[in-house]
Design a protein around this motif. Structure first.
Motif, PDB file in Angstrom:
ATOM      1  N   HIS A  95      13.581 -68.677 105.497  1.00 24.46           N
ATOM      2  CA  HIS A  95      12.335 -69.192 104.950  1.00 24.46           C
ATOM      3  C   HIS A  95      12.551 -69.636 103.503  1.00 24.46           C
ATOM      4  N   ARG A  99      12.110 -73.487 102.162  1.00 23.58           N
ATOM      5  CA  ARG A  99      11.048 -73.675 101.165  1.00 23.58           C
ATOM      6  C   ARG A  99      11.604 -74.375  99.924  1.00 23.58           C
ATOM      7  N   GLY A 263      -1.547 -79.981 106.112  1.00 27.14           N
ATOM      8  CA  GLY A 263      -1.972 -80.748 104.939  1.00 27.14           C
ATOM      9  C   GLY A 263      -3.109 -81.721 105.190  1.00 27.14           C
ATOM     10  N   SER A 270     -11.728 -80.371 102.222  1.00 26.53           N
ATOM     11  CA  SER A 270     -12.040 -80.025 100.824  1.00 26.53           C
ATOM     12  C   SER A 270     -12.754 -81.191 100.152  1.00 26.53           C
ATOM     13  N   SER A 327      -5.312 -65.561 103.447  1.00 30.05           N
ATOM     14  CA  SER A 327      -3.888 -65.895 103.362  1.00 30.05           C
ATOM     15  C   SER A 327      -3.235 -65.456 104.664  1.00 30.05           C
ATOM     16  N   GLN A 328      -1.963 -65.802 104.815  1.00 25.66           N
ATOM     17  CA  GLN A 328      -1.249 -65.352 106.008  1.00 25.66           C
ATOM     18  C   GLN A 328      -1.134 -63.821 105.976  1.00 25.66           C
ATOM     19  N   ARG A 330       0.357 -60.201 106.040  1.00 28.52           N
ATOM     20  CA  ARG A 330       1.672 -59.647 105.691  1.00 28.52           C
ATOM     21  C   ARG A 330       1.790 -58.253 106.316  1.00 28.52           C
ATOM     22  N   GLY A 388      -3.637 -69.445  98.513  1.00 33.07           N
ATOM     23  CA  GLY A 388      -2.840 -68.237  98.717  1.00 33.07           C
ATOM     24  C   GLY A 388      -1.941 -68.003  97.514  1.00 33.07           C
ATOM     25  N   GLY A 389      -0.818 -67.339  97.728  1.00 34.44           N
ATOM     26  CA  GLY A 389       0.055 -67.077  96.587  1.00 34.44           C
ATOM     27  C   GLY A 389       1.338 -66.387  96.995  1.00 34.44           C
ATOM     28  N   ARG A 392       4.764 -66.920  99.966  1.00 35.72           N
ATOM     29  CA  ARG A 392       4.262 -67.685 101.107  1.00 35.72           C
ATOM     30  C   ARG A 392       3.080 -68.572 100.714  1.00 35.72           C
ATOM     31  N   CYS A 394       0.826 -71.757  99.373  1.00 37.06           N
ATOM     32  CA  CYS A 394       0.829 -73.129  99.897  1.00 37.06           C
ATOM     33  C   CYS A 394       1.796 -74.026  99.105  1.00 37.06           C
TER      34      CYS A 394
END
Ligand code: HEM
Length: 455
Positions: A95, A99, A263, A270, A327-328, A330, A388-389, A392, A394
């Motif tokens: 990952h 990324r 995306g 938004s 968020s995703q 965890r 998020g943050g 992971r 965005c």
């Protein structure tokens, strides 16, 4: 292990309550338990899931060391859409490497090369708006955002392939928003191709069309001097990881589809929210239009996207109804202590964007649209995190904020609209995003001389 207090009803009931109306779910339990609570929302035998809306807890998750968590299986519903090599399917070292390859084209000075095109696509969309028929603002926003992805991310020039991709993608995205169709993603045993009229058969065929078009584009691009191009696909084709390895065609396809599916709807919705807020609050709209007018008639995309009030309007739009409410998830791999609670291995933690954005301590009167909140004080990234943050968070944040500001600024400068406020605008779930429903717009006029954006 002592978990934060939480909902006591049957897990299936909690799960259905969350799916049926996620906003009501979070508002109701926030009032009862505050910004952090435990729930069982993963079906009949759900394990406990802790929703974290408190800035201290959110900070602990977002700044945790690598390897503290692994990804929940929730993102696996995306697998048929994005493929195995997609960034959102990967964990750990793989990952991190993907990324690192994907980040540069979506950040920093790269944005400047996309500005003129995004502005042009927005002006084309303005010219195509119906003149006398009311329309839902999501439609033109969705068109702009899809064209931006096809042109800027995929780097495809208008022509046959462009039109075919646009058609296949729109048809697939529209189908996915149907709750029956989308439930097939959650239940792999239902994923059977029973012919083109069956939901999964439709999906398989559309997906195969899209894949074939993307592979054709990659193959054609390999014959060209793609090193000189500035679109994101070409940049990814040139990029090498630390071991000097380039992405394979399958990896390229999976990442393109990931950028498309994560995306497109998000940015379009938004933008739609921003228009609804601005047309329900003429005082705020006029203040923003005044800020844009002060730029004069000749400005660069960078001048526009640097405007402080425009930024505050976008941040407040993303705060009030964040497109992704969470968020995703965890899953804790090494114990984590925060707010005096130690979460043991296996606990599912979800930084909850909506809970954090409606904490009265951070955002008093949180259901009122008030961009000034972002000018009056520095808001921390653990109080306000629509993207998020942490590791992971965005990767499209800079890109979509840039697009949002440019599209919003251009339309407000060049077009006069009217919103029919007799139908109240409501947040509804559409696939994985929260979007506005209701209230139609009509075009009432155009600026005498459209703003000329220079690069
Ligand atoms: C307003 C627009 C957008 C919003 C509100 C949004 C929101 C989010 C959120 C909440 C996450 C999960 C973060 C976490 O778990 O901490 C995420 C992940 C992601 N987003 Fe976005 N997003 C937007 C636009 C975009 C765009 C334009 C792209 C790409 C062009 C994109 C690509 C991604 C990807 C690839 C991930 C997964 C990152 C990873 O797992 O490492 N998003 N986004």
């Amino acid at each position: 292990m002592q978990l934060p207090p939480g909902i006591q009803t049957f897990p299936l009931l909690q799960t259905l309550e969350l799916i049926a109306n996620p906003i009501r779910f979070f508002d109701k339990y926030r009032q009862r338990y505050g910004d952090t609570f435990t729930a069982r929302v993963l079906g009949l035998n759900s394990p406990p899931v802790v929703f974290l809306g408190n800035p201290e807890a959110v900070q602990s998750v977002f700044t945790a060391e690598p390897g503290q968590f692994e990804l929940g299986k929730v993102t696996h519903v995306f697998r048929p859409l994005t493929g195995d090599k997609s960034l959102i399917m990967l964990d750990g070292e793989r990952h991190r490497r993907q990324r690192k390859l994907l980040m540069p084209p979506l950040h920093g000075d790269r944005m400047k090369t996309y500005g003129k095109l995004i502005h042009q696509l927005t002006q084309d969309a303005i010219a195509n708006l119906p003149h006398h028929t009311p329309f839902a603002i999501r439609d033109p926003m969705s068109d702009i955002s899809l064209e931006v992805i096809l042109r800027v991310v995929f780097g495809i020039q208008p022509g046959d392939r462009y039109q075919q991709l646009k058609h296949s993608i729109s048809s697939l995205l529209e189908a996915i928003t149907n709750p029956i169709y989308s439930s097939f993603f959650f239940f792999p045993p239902l994923q059977k191709d029973l012919g083109s009229w069956s939901p999964w058969g439709h999906f398989v065929r559309r997906k195969a069309e899209i894949d074939a078009l993307i592979y054709a584009e990659i193959s054609e691009r390999r014959q060209q001097n793609y090193q000189e191009k500035t679109d994101i696909l070409s940049l990814l084709m040139s990029a090498e990881d630390e071991n000097g390895e380039k992405m394979t065609d399958i990896e390229l396809r999976d990442q393109l589809l990931t950028l498309l599916f994560l995306g497109h709807e998000t940015t379009a919705s938004s933008l739609a929210w921003a228009f609804y807020w601005l047309y329900q609050r003429p005082d705020i709209r006029q203040k923003l239009q005044q800020e844009i007018a002060e730029l004069g008639t000749n400005y660069t995309p960078e001048d526009l996207v640097s405007l402080p009030y425009l930024n505050a309007v976008c941040q407040e739009t993303l705060r009030l109804y964040p497109i992704a409410l969470i968020s995703q998830p965890r899953i804790v791999k090494k114990p984590l202590t925060t707010q005096g609670i130690t979460y043991k291995e296996g606990t599912i933690l979800i930084p909850c964007i909506y809970l954090a954005h409606h904490r009265p301590e951070s955002f008093p009167d949180s259901h009122t649209f008030k961009p000034e909140r972002f000018l009056e004080r520095k808001v921390s990234p653990f109080e306000h995190f629509p993207f998020g943050g942490g590791s992971r968070g965005c990767i499209g944040m800079a890109f979509s904020l840039y697009e949002m500001k440019l599209v919003l600024g251009t339309i407000l400068a060049d077009l006069q609209l009217n919103l029919d406020t007799s139908v109240p605008v409501k947040p509804i779930r559409r696939g994985i995003t929260i979007v506005p429903a209701g209230g139609k717009f009509t075009v009432t006029g155009y600026a005498e001389k459209p703003q000329a954006v220079t690069v």
